[in-house]
Design a protein around this motif. Structure first.
Motif, PDB file in Angstrom:
ATOM      1  N   LEU A 194      -0.777   7.586   5.002  1.00 27.82           N
ATOM      2  CA  LEU A 194      -0.998   6.146   4.835  1.00 27.82           C
ATOM      3  C   LEU A 194      -1.785   5.582   6.008  1.00 27.82           C
ATOM      4  O   LEU A 194      -2.650   4.711   5.828  1.00 27.82           O
ATOM      5  CB  LEU A 194       0.353   5.432   4.697  1.00 27.82           C
ATOM      6  CG  LEU A 194       0.299   3.922   4.441  1.00 27.82           C
ATOM      7  CD1 LEU A 194      -0.510   3.598   3.192  1.00 27.82           C
ATOM      8  CD2 LEU A 194       1.722   3.358   4.301  1.00 27.82           C
ATOM      9  N   ASP A 243       3.605   9.276   5.950  1.00 28.48           N
ATOM     10  CA  ASP A 243       3.332   8.131   6.829  1.00 28.48           C
ATOM     11  C   ASP A 243       1.958   8.274   7.490  1.00 28.48           C
ATOM     12  O   ASP A 243       1.194   7.315   7.577  1.00 28.48           O
ATOM     13  CB  ASP A 243       4.421   8.026   7.893  1.00 28.48           C
ATOM     14  CG  ASP A 243       5.805   8.066   7.287  1.00 28.48           C
ATOM     15  OD1 ASP A 243       6.089   7.231   6.419  1.00 28.48           O
ATOM     16  OD2 ASP A 243       6.584   8.961   7.666  1.00 28.48           O
ATOM     17  N   GLN A 256       0.836  -1.205   0.000  1.00 30.72           N
ATOM     18  CA  GLN A 256       0.000   0.000   0.000  1.00 30.72           C
ATOM     19  C   GLN A 256       0.872   1.257   0.000  1.00 30.72           C
ATOM     20  O   GLN A 256       0.547   2.256  -0.637  1.00 30.72           O
ATOM     21  CB  GLN A 256      -0.905   0.004   1.242  1.00 30.72           C
ATOM     22  CG  GLN A 256      -1.887  -1.146   1.321  1.00 30.72           C
ATOM     23  CD  GLN A 256      -3.073  -0.972   0.373  1.00 30.72           C
ATOM     24  OE1 GLN A 256      -2.954  -0.403  -0.699  1.00 30.72           O
ATOM     25  NE2 GLN A 256      -4.226  -1.461   0.780  1.00 30.72           N
ATOM     26  N   ARG A 257       1.979   1.192   0.710  1.00 27.73           N
ATOM     27  CA  ARG A 257       2.891   2.344   0.738  1.00 27.73           C
ATOM     28  C   ARG A 257       3.464   2.609  -0.660  1.00 27.73           C
ATOM     29  O   ARG A 257       3.508   3.754  -1.118  1.00 27.73           O
ATOM     30  CB  ARG A 257       4.023   2.066   1.733  1.00 27.73           C
ATOM     31  CG  ARG A 257       4.971   3.209   1.928  1.00 27.73           C
ATOM     32  CD  ARG A 257       6.108   2.861   2.866  1.00 27.73           C
ATOM     33  NE  ARG A 257       6.834   4.054   3.211  1.00 27.73           N
ATOM     34  CZ  ARG A 257       6.544   4.855   4.224  1.00 27.73           C
ATOM     35  NH1 ARG A 257       5.548   4.569   5.039  1.00 27.73           N
ATOM     36  NH2 ARG A 257       7.239   5.954   4.445  1.00 27.73           N
ATOM     37  N   VAL A 302       3.285   1.427   9.740  1.00 25.30           N
ATOM     38  CA  VAL A 302       3.384   1.770   8.311  1.00 25.30           C
ATOM     39  C   VAL A 302       4.832   2.032   7.908  1.00 25.30           C
ATOM     40  O   VAL A 302       5.098   2.458   6.783  1.00 25.30           O
ATOM     41  CB  VAL A 302       2.501   2.985   7.953  1.00 25.30           C
ATOM     42  CG1 VAL A 302       1.033   2.696   8.259  1.00 25.30           C
ATOM     43  CG2 VAL A 302       2.963   4.244   8.672  1.00 25.30           C
ATOM     44  N   THR A 360       8.647  10.473   6.281  1.00 26.74           N
ATOM     45  CA  THR A 360       8.574  10.879   4.875  1.00 26.74           C
ATOM     46  C   THR A 360       7.631  12.060   4.724  1.00 26.74           C
ATOM     47  O   THR A 360       6.498  12.031   5.206  1.00 26.74           O
ATOM     48  CB  THR A 360       8.091   9.710   3.997  1.00 26.74           C
ATOM     49  OG1 THR A 360       8.990   8.615   4.156  1.00 26.74           O
ATOM     50  CG2 THR A 360       8.054  10.111   2.533  1.00 26.74           C
TER      51      THR A 360
END
Length: 328
Positions: free
Chosen positions: A308, A305, A20-21, A320, A115
């Motif tokens: 997500l 992050d 998914q990331r 995550v 991130t």
């Protein structure tokens, strides 16, 4: 090794979240490619550092060629300053996906290394940029797209969820927050200390629970790098985005006045000194870029992050990340 959990070599995120990331990063890049926004990279290490008292940089010694006089380089807390230098040099619209670093932050919603997606749009103001942030949320959704976002001014958010106008006198805010305020603090004479207490305890938990929520027009004392509203100098053209219990993004109609920016850096230095924080070098190259002319633009930083987390319903940032700080 002795005393270490042997399972800590394994990633914290399971394979599905890693997939998914990867999809999220692909969709972000596709979103900007279709809008002809240029991806850029700027240095992670800098001779200057963010001076805001709540930001704490990692630093490291460097004594090779090109070393600054201090002999120290700072890991960036945001790529904002060099990206503005690119804008002043005529880059046009730009975005960056990069790792940033903040010391002293670790927990369910924080990792010291995370991130960040940051982008700048010449010719747009903060309202138009909020529109684009909302379009990004729809474009990168991993399931059903989010409902249309709500927009509240900072004052409206306080009045709705805390029952108080955040622009009243300091003493009124103190009385309101008395039930949960600590008995003493170095910052208790600062009106923003009390605003932040009320925000954290009463307002933020209610924001963006059912749909994304933009909070805009923060007090001028919290302008950071945003322009002040030309019709009301008590507020700044700044916004933040909340969704599913998370603060996701911080955006500005960017300040382009070098003298005003230098004055804000000075105020930050004074606040750091009053709080007993170590001084950090001012980014004089940013000031020089502003003096040369920053085009009118709006910019925003969005935590990838946390995004997500919001998209997948995960409630701990460590789930995550492949290797959060305790496994780094």
């Amino acid at each position: 090794m002795e005393g270490r959990d042997p399972s800590l070599w394994r990633p914290a995120a399971d394979r599905e979240l890693l997939i998914q990331r990867a999809r999220l990063l692909q969709r972000i890049r596709r979103f900007f490619a279709t809008r002809e926004v240029l991806e850029v990279e700027t240095p992670v290490l800098s001779s200057a550092a963010a001076g805001e008292p709540h930001l704490h940089s990692f630093d490291t010694p460097y004594h090779g060629p090109g070393a600054p006089a201090s002999g120290r380089l700072f890991l960036h807390t945001s790529p904002e300053f060099p990206m503005k230098r690119l804008l002043a040099a005529g880059s046009g619209p730009i975005f960056q996906l990069c790792k940033v670093f903040r010391d002293g932050e670790a927990g369910r919603r924080h990792n010291p290394e995370f991130t960040l997606l940051e982008w700048y749009r010449p010719g747009l103001d903060h309202h138009a940029l909020m529109d684009e942030v909302e379009a990004l949320l729809r474009a990168v959704a991993l399931g059903d797209p989010p409902a249309p976002a709500e927009r509240l001014s900072y004052r409206e958010a306080f009045q709705r969820y805390a029952g108080i106008d955040p622009f009243v006198a300091l003493e009124h805010l103190k009385v309101h927050a008395a039930s949960y305020a600590p008995p003493a603090s170095d910052g208790e004479s600062d009106i923003d200390y009390w605003r932040d207490l009320i925000l954290v305890h009463e307002v933020e938990p209610q924001l963006g629970r059912e749909r994304p929520c933009f909070v805009h027009h923060y007090p001028s004392t919290q302008a950071s790098l945003a322009r002040l509203d030309p019709t009301d100098a008590s507020v700044a053209e700044r916004f933040e985005l909340y969704w599913r219990g998370l603060e996701l993004a911080n955006g500005f109609n960017e300040l382009a006045d070098a003298a005003e920016q230098a004055q804000r850096f000075k105020v930050d230095r004074q606040r750091r000194e009053s709080l007993g924080l170590p001084p950090v070098p001012v980014d004089t190259r940013l000031l020089a870029a502003l003096e040369s002319g920053l085009p009118p633009c709006a910019g925003v930083a969005l935590g990838v992050d946390r995004l997500l987390m919001a998209l997948t319903g995960v409630d701990d940032i460590r789930r995550v990340l492949a290797f959060p700080i305790d496994r780094a």
